[in-house]
Design a protein around this motif. Structure first.
Motif, PDB file in Angstrom:
ATOM      1  N   GLU A 195      12.374   9.003  -3.203  1.00  0.00           N
ATOM      2  CA  GLU A 195      12.206   7.671  -2.625  1.00  0.00           C
ATOM      3  C   GLU A 195      10.801   7.424  -2.079  1.00  0.00           C
ATOM      4  O   GLU A 195      10.454   6.293  -1.735  1.00  0.00           O
ATOM      5  N   ARG A 196       9.986   8.479  -2.015  1.00  0.00           N
ATOM      6  CA  ARG A 196       8.630   8.352  -1.484  1.00  0.00           C
ATOM      7  C   ARG A 196       7.792   7.445  -2.374  1.00  0.00           C
ATOM      8  O   ARG A 196       7.772   7.569  -3.592  1.00  0.00           O
ATOM      9  N   VAL A 197       7.091   6.496  -1.780  1.00  0.00           N
ATOM     10  CA  VAL A 197       6.222   5.580  -2.524  1.00  0.00           C
ATOM     11  C   VAL A 197       4.951   6.332  -2.916  1.00  0.00           C
ATOM     12  O   VAL A 197       4.295   6.953  -2.077  1.00  0.00           O
ATOM     13  N   VAL A 198       4.638   6.277  -4.219  1.00  0.00           N
ATOM     14  CA  VAL A 198       3.454   6.962  -4.727  1.00  0.00           C
ATOM     15  C   VAL A 198       2.382   5.999  -5.232  1.00  0.00           C
ATOM     16  O   VAL A 198       1.268   6.419  -5.510  1.00  0.00           O
ATOM     17  N   ASP A 199       2.730   4.715  -5.368  1.00  0.00           N
ATOM     18  CA  ASP A 199       1.758   3.749  -5.864  1.00  0.00           C
ATOM     19  C   ASP A 199       2.110   2.368  -5.313  1.00  0.00           C
ATOM     20  O   ASP A 199       3.110   1.765  -5.701  1.00  0.00           O
ATOM     21  N   GLU A 200       1.262   1.883  -4.416  1.00  0.00           N
ATOM     22  CA  GLU A 200       1.506   0.589  -3.774  1.00  0.00           C
ATOM     23  C   GLU A 200       0.837  -0.571  -4.502  1.00  0.00           C
ATOM     24  O   GLU A 200       0.912  -1.706  -4.043  1.00  0.00           O
ATOM     25  N   ARG A 201       0.229  -0.296  -5.646  1.00  0.00           N
ATOM     26  CA  ARG A 201      -0.455  -1.361  -6.389  1.00  0.00           C
ATOM     27  C   ARG A 201       0.515  -2.259  -7.138  1.00  0.00           C
ATOM     28  O   ARG A 201       0.101  -3.254  -7.722  1.00  0.00           O
ATOM     29  N   TRP A 202       1.780  -1.935  -7.160  1.00  0.00           N
ATOM     30  CA  TRP A 202       2.792  -2.684  -7.897  1.00  0.00           C
ATOM     31  C   TRP A 202       3.735  -3.363  -6.923  1.00  0.00           C
ATOM     32  O   TRP A 202       3.850  -2.970  -5.772  1.00  0.00           O
ATOM     33  N   ASP A 203       4.411  -4.381  -7.404  1.00  0.00           N
ATOM     34  CA  ASP A 203       5.416  -5.073  -6.599  1.00  0.00           C
ATOM     35  C   ASP A 203       6.725  -5.073  -7.380  1.00  0.00           C
ATOM     36  O   ASP A 203       6.832  -5.787  -8.385  1.00  0.00           O
TER      37      ASP A 203
ATOM     38  N   VAL B  31       1.568  13.242 -12.682  1.00  0.00           N
ATOM     39  CA  VAL B  31       2.253  14.255 -11.864  1.00  0.00           C
ATOM     40  C   VAL B  31       1.299  14.795 -10.803  1.00  0.00           C
ATOM     41  O   VAL B  31       1.672  14.930  -9.634  1.00  0.00           O
ATOM     42  N   ALA B  32       0.073  15.104 -11.202  1.00  0.00           N
ATOM     43  CA  ALA B  32      -0.904  15.604 -10.223  1.00  0.00           C
ATOM     44  C   ALA B  32      -1.105  14.594  -9.093  1.00  0.00           C
ATOM     45  O   ALA B  32      -1.087  14.964  -7.913  1.00  0.00           O
ATOM     46  N   ASP B  33      -1.264  13.330  -9.456  1.00  0.00           N
ATOM     47  CA  ASP B  33      -1.460  12.293  -8.442  1.00  0.00           C
ATOM     48  C   ASP B  33      -0.248  12.170  -7.521  1.00  0.00           C
ATOM     49  O   ASP B  33      -0.398  12.096  -6.302  1.00  0.00           O
ATOM     50  N   ALA B  34       0.937  12.166  -8.094  1.00  0.00           N
ATOM     51  CA  ALA B  34       2.155  11.965  -7.304  1.00  0.00           C
ATOM     52  C   ALA B  34       2.432  13.118  -6.340  1.00  0.00           C
ATOM     53  O   ALA B  34       3.018  12.915  -5.283  1.00  0.00           O
ATOM     54  N   PHE B  35       1.994  14.309  -6.708  1.00  0.00           N
ATOM     55  CA  PHE B  35       2.272  15.481  -5.879  1.00  0.00           C
ATOM     56  C   PHE B  35       1.046  16.007  -5.139  1.00  0.00           C
ATOM     57  O   PHE B  35       1.112  17.048  -4.486  1.00  0.00           O
TER      58      PHE B  35
ATOM     59  N   PRO C 199       6.544  -1.550  -4.872  1.00  0.00           N
ATOM     60  CA  PRO C 199       5.802  -0.294  -4.948  1.00  0.00           C
ATOM     61  C   PRO C 199       6.593   0.753  -5.740  1.00  0.00           C
ATOM     62  O   PRO C 199       7.819   0.754  -5.745  1.00  0.00           O
ATOM     63  N   VAL C 200       5.870   1.640  -6.396  1.00  0.00           N
ATOM     64  CA  VAL C 200       6.470   2.646  -7.263  1.00  0.00           C
ATOM     65  C   VAL C 200       6.837   3.887  -6.447  1.00  0.00           C
ATOM     66  O   VAL C 200       5.989   4.450  -5.753  1.00  0.00           O
ATOM     67  N   THR C 201       8.093   4.297  -6.575  1.00  0.00           N
ATOM     68  CA  THR C 201       8.540   5.525  -5.904  1.00  0.00           C
ATOM     69  C   THR C 201       8.297   6.720  -6.827  1.00  0.00           C
ATOM     70  O   THR C 201       8.082   6.566  -8.037  1.00  0.00           O
ATOM     71  N   LEU C 202       8.381   7.903  -6.251  1.00  0.00           N
ATOM     72  CA  LEU C 202       8.215   9.121  -7.027  1.00  0.00           C
ATOM     73  C   LEU C 202       9.256   9.190  -8.143  1.00  0.00           C
ATOM     74  O   LEU C 202       8.936   9.540  -9.283  1.00  0.00           O
ATOM     75  N   GLY C 203      10.500   8.833  -7.843  1.00  0.00           N
ATOM     76  CA  GLY C 203      11.547   8.865  -8.854  1.00  0.00           C
ATOM     77  C   GLY C 203      11.231   7.949 -10.023  1.00  0.00           C
ATOM     78  O   GLY C 203      11.372   8.336 -11.195  1.00  0.00           O
ATOM     79  N   VAL C 204      10.796   6.741  -9.729  1.00  0.00           N
ATOM     80  CA  VAL C 204      10.448   5.781 -10.785  1.00  0.00           C
ATOM     81  C   VAL C 204       9.247   6.287 -11.577  1.00  0.00           C
ATOM     82  O   VAL C 204       9.218   6.201 -12.810  1.00  0.00           O
TER      83      VAL C 204
END
Length: 169
Positions: A128-136, A56-60, A138-143
């Motif tokens: 819908e904001r992407v929080v982690d691009e290391r995945w394919d 949560v800290a990272d995402a926000f 990319p991971v959105t905030l919702g996910v």
């Protein structure tokens, strides 16, 4: 009901279950392991709280409660500061020891409050904001939030199961 309200409800249920899992337990019960390599209630609750705090800290873009409010020093586990328990060996699980369930719930409650504050300010499009691009893909905030919610619910359920085993023994 808005998506943020559903997330707030979900995270609030985790808080209720964390308290139920540790309430009234002493150190022996908190650290009991139903098998030689099984996780203890203390480790499960610490880990689920560390995951929520970290993610949560990272995402926000917030500071982790663990580090910012001194819980790392209070717990004094001898683990790296940003350790969240992912991939811990049986020996590392055994190192997660606490003096009381109160310490675990105080840490969880602080993380919960930060989580609720972050969720309360959400707009639907933020999910819908992407929080982690290391995945394919990319991971959105919702996910990410649903992933944390799922992981936390699994671990608190495991803690409740271990508590039940201890009470029936």
């Amino acid at each position: 009901m808005h998506a943020k309200d559903i997330l707030i409800e979900g995270f609030s249920r985790i808080r209720e279950e964390v308290h139920a899992a540790v309430e009234g337990l002493g150190p022996d019960a908190l650290h009991a392991r139903p098998g030689p390599d099984a996780n203890s209630i203390a480790w499960l609750v610490w880990h689920l709280t560390r995951v929520q705090d970290d993610h949560v800290a990272d995402a926000f873009g917030l500071d982790q409660i663990w580090l910012g409010q001194g819980f790392e020093k209070t717990f004094d586990l001898g683990l790296p500061g940003r350790d969240i328990g992912y991939g811990h060996t049986s020996a590392q699980v055994a190192e997660v020891r606490v003096a009381s369930g109160d310490l675990l719930t105080r840490y969880y409650d602080a993380v919960h409050e930060q989580t609720l504050g972050a969720l309360g300010a959400l707009a639907a499009e933020d999910l819908e904001r992407v929080v982690d691009e290391r995945w394919d893909p990319p991971v959105t905030l919702g996910v990410r939030l649903v992933s944390v919610l799922s992981d936390d619910l699994q671990h608190v359920g495991q803690a409740a199961y271990v508590r039940g085993l201890l009470q029936s023994a």
